[in-house]
Design an enzyme around this catalytic site. Structure first.
Site, short mmCIF file in Angstrom:
data_model
loop_
_atom_site.label_atom_id
_atom_site.label_comp_id
_atom_site.label_asym_id
_atom_site.label_seq_id
_atom_site.Cartn_x
_atom_site.Cartn_y
_atom_site.Cartn_z
N ASP A 148 5.45 55.94 5.39
CA ASP A 148 5.94 54.63 5.79
C ASP A 148 6.56 53.93 4.59
O ASP A 148 6.12 54.10 3.45
CB ASP A 148 4.81 53.78 6.37
CG ASP A 148 3.76 53.41 5.33
OD1 ASP A 148 3.22 54.33 4.68
OD2 ASP A 148 3.48 52.21 5.15
N SER A 149 7.63 53.17 4.84
CA SER A 149 8.29 52.37 3.81
C SER A 149 8.73 53.25 2.65
O SER A 149 9.53 54.17 2.83
CB SER A 149 7.35 51.25 3.36
OG SER A 149 8.02 50.35 2.52
N ALA A 150 8.20 53.01 1.45
CA ALA A 150 8.55 53.84 0.30
C ALA A 150 8.14 55.29 0.54
O ALA A 150 8.80 56.22 0.07
CB ALA A 150 7.88 53.30 -0.96
N ALA B 3 8.23 55.86 9.15
CA ALA B 3 8.09 54.52 9.71
C ALA B 3 8.72 53.51 8.77
O ALA B 3 8.40 53.49 7.58
CB ALA B 3 6.61 54.19 9.95
#
Length: 506
Positions: A168-170, A196
């Site tokens: 997720d994200s990074a 995500a």
């Protein structure tokens, strides 16, 4: 207390030793996977193994020798009469946190739920964080841990028949770049990626979704800019230097605010210029009003469709490939999607520049005129609000502005800018984005590029949820549904059509 109870949750320390991996083109040949070296030299890589059931290999002496103590509260293996057989599947997880924060422990609550619902072992990677360990340290560690997991999947309770990268994200950014690095090395790439709300364009400039989320309470644009600068190696100032002491707390706030609005002004100007350039490539016969093309954000242009008689919920479930087929099959009139896509033009690497600054814009020419001769001599290339002058250090400039640094355009840092030849090596990609996310445009544009290359990709935008909803999965029904959607996408990677899905643990 709020998460599922698992049989195995062990922190492992992987020694920094090189090992051999077979090439996918010829398994008789091997390639050496070196340990991470950037910035810090060789050092162990920490990973966390999570499994709902105790499986074969997870209590072996070889794995136990890698266990790292977490203090008096270390979770140990629970006694169990018999072991479950090795799973055919494995999930390699990379956590988010803007490259500067969080660990596998902070993401453990929803990872335990994943382990229970999927019934497969999960290996979460604890990569080194910026600014102490900037790019490419995190990528090197994640790639090393990924290759180690493939080579030693039997110790993790898996046969490694199918492997999914999830983040997720990074962590989503690192999932893409780890897969690109695996293809570059010629080793096995994952069977699919679930990302995500990923960050695919690491530049601290403005895009429509970032401008709309300027004052986002969870991820304001100023924090996003700081995270990107830290990962790129731009945050090198000591917090206790004499200049910052002289400015004081309010002075620091005023300075950072002025710099942020400078970036917004130049970034928005650059984006609008590039948008108008793309619109100007069309023939006059097919042109649309400029005001209309400017009004619509990149996200709207990629996702809008005419109102479906059954509502819009069914449309959100369509994959990008389905959207493409739907728009191409309409012959009467010009739909919103086809009109917007035509305005934007094909998503080539050279066209994906809505976040890039023009090298010689009128804004920067004016900026040079506003600067004093001393500032020009110091190489300062920036504009400031009227009456504001930067506080100059006696040590001179020590860093390059991140938007001028070529590292931000590195495809292993910003996969959205990767050439087509690199993106062709990616496995099937499933992206779960959220509407209230400053990086929504990152997901949409990356999915559009993959679709234009004919790569299998799905994009689902969940409404009314912010960036980081996975960590809020226990908060409300909407976050639980979004987290369940991520689990379903991972299950699609592990069990392609025609195969038996892994049974959820009970």
């Amino acid at each position: 207390m709020a998460s599922a109870t698992v049989r195995v949750s062990r922190l492992l320390s992987l020694p920094p030793e090189a090992f051999e991996m077979p090439l996918t083109t010829d398994p008789k040949l091997t390639v050496t996977i070196p340990p991470p070296l950037a910035h810090m030299g060789p050092a162990p890589v920490l990973v966390r193994l999570i499994s709902y059931d105790l499986r074969e290999g997870q209590d072996s002496e070889e794995l136990s020798s890698l266990v790292k103590s977490e203090g008096p509260r270390t979770l140990e293996l629970w006694p169990r009469p018999q072991q479950a057989p090795r799973s055919r599947y494995l999930v390699v997880h990379i956590h988010g946190g803007g490259f500067v924060a969080q660990t596998s422990k902070s993401h453990e609550p929803y990872l335990k739920t994943w382990a229970q619902e999927l019934g497969v072992p999960i290996l979460s990677i604890d990569y080194s964080l910026a600014p102490e360990a900037p790019f490419p340290r995190a990528l090197e560690e994640c790639f090393y841990a990924y290759c180690w997991a493939i080579k030693n999947c039997a110790l993790l309770g898996s046969t490694g028949e199918r492997i999914c990268l999830a983040g997720d994200s990074a962590g989503g950014n690192l999932c893409f770049t780890v897969s690109l690095r695996a293809a570059a090395y010629g080793v096995r790439v994952p069977d699919g990626i679930m990302a995500a709300y990923p960050a695919t364009m690491l530049q601290p400039t403005a895009s429509p979704s970032r401008l709309l989320s300027l004052m986002d309470p969870l991820l304001p644009l100023s924090v996003l800019s700081k995270c990107v600068s830290a990962y790129a190696g731009g945050e090198t100032e000591e917090p206790s230097n004499s200049d910052q002491k002289a400015l004081g707390m309010m002075g620091l706030v005023q300075r950072d605010t002025a710099l942020l609005f400078r970036d917004l002004r130049l970034g928005a100007s650059s984006w609008l210029n590039s948008f108008l350039e793309l619109s100007g490539r069309k023939s006059p016969r097919d042109s649309v009003p400029i005001a209309e093309s400017m009004r619509r954000s990149v996200s709207e242009a990629a996702l809008d469709q005419p109102e479906d008689p059954q509502g819009t919920d069914s449309l959100k479930n369509l994959t990008l490939h389905d959207l493409s087929l739907k728009s191409s099959s309409e012959t009467s009139g010009t739909s919103e999607l086809s009109l917007s896509a035509e305005t934007l033009g094909p998503s080539k690497s050279s066209d994906v520049n809505f976040l890039l600054r023009c090298e010689d814009t009128s804004e920067e020419a004016e900026a040079q005129d506003e600067l004093s001769p001393e500032d020009r001599g110091r190489g300062i290339r920036a504009t400031f609000p009227k009456g504001f002058r930067p506080r100059r250090s006696s040590q001179g400039p020590t860093q390059m502005p991140i938007y001028s640094s070529p590292i931000a355009k590195n495809p292993f840092m910003s996969p959205l800018l990767a050439p087509e030849s690199m993106l062709q090596t990616l496995p099937p990609v499933h992206i779960v984005a959220c509407a209230l996310d400053p990086m929504l445009d990152d997901s949409v544009m990356f999915a559009r590029r993959l679709r234009s290359l004919g790569k299998p990709v799905t994009l689902r935008v969940v409404e009314d949820l912010p960036h980081g909803f996975l960590s809020l999965a226990a908060l409300c029904r909407e976050t639980r549904q979004a987290a369940a959607l991520c689990v379903e996408r991972i299950r699609l990677v592990l069990t392609p059509p025609g195969t038996t899905a892994p049974a959820a643990a009970v």
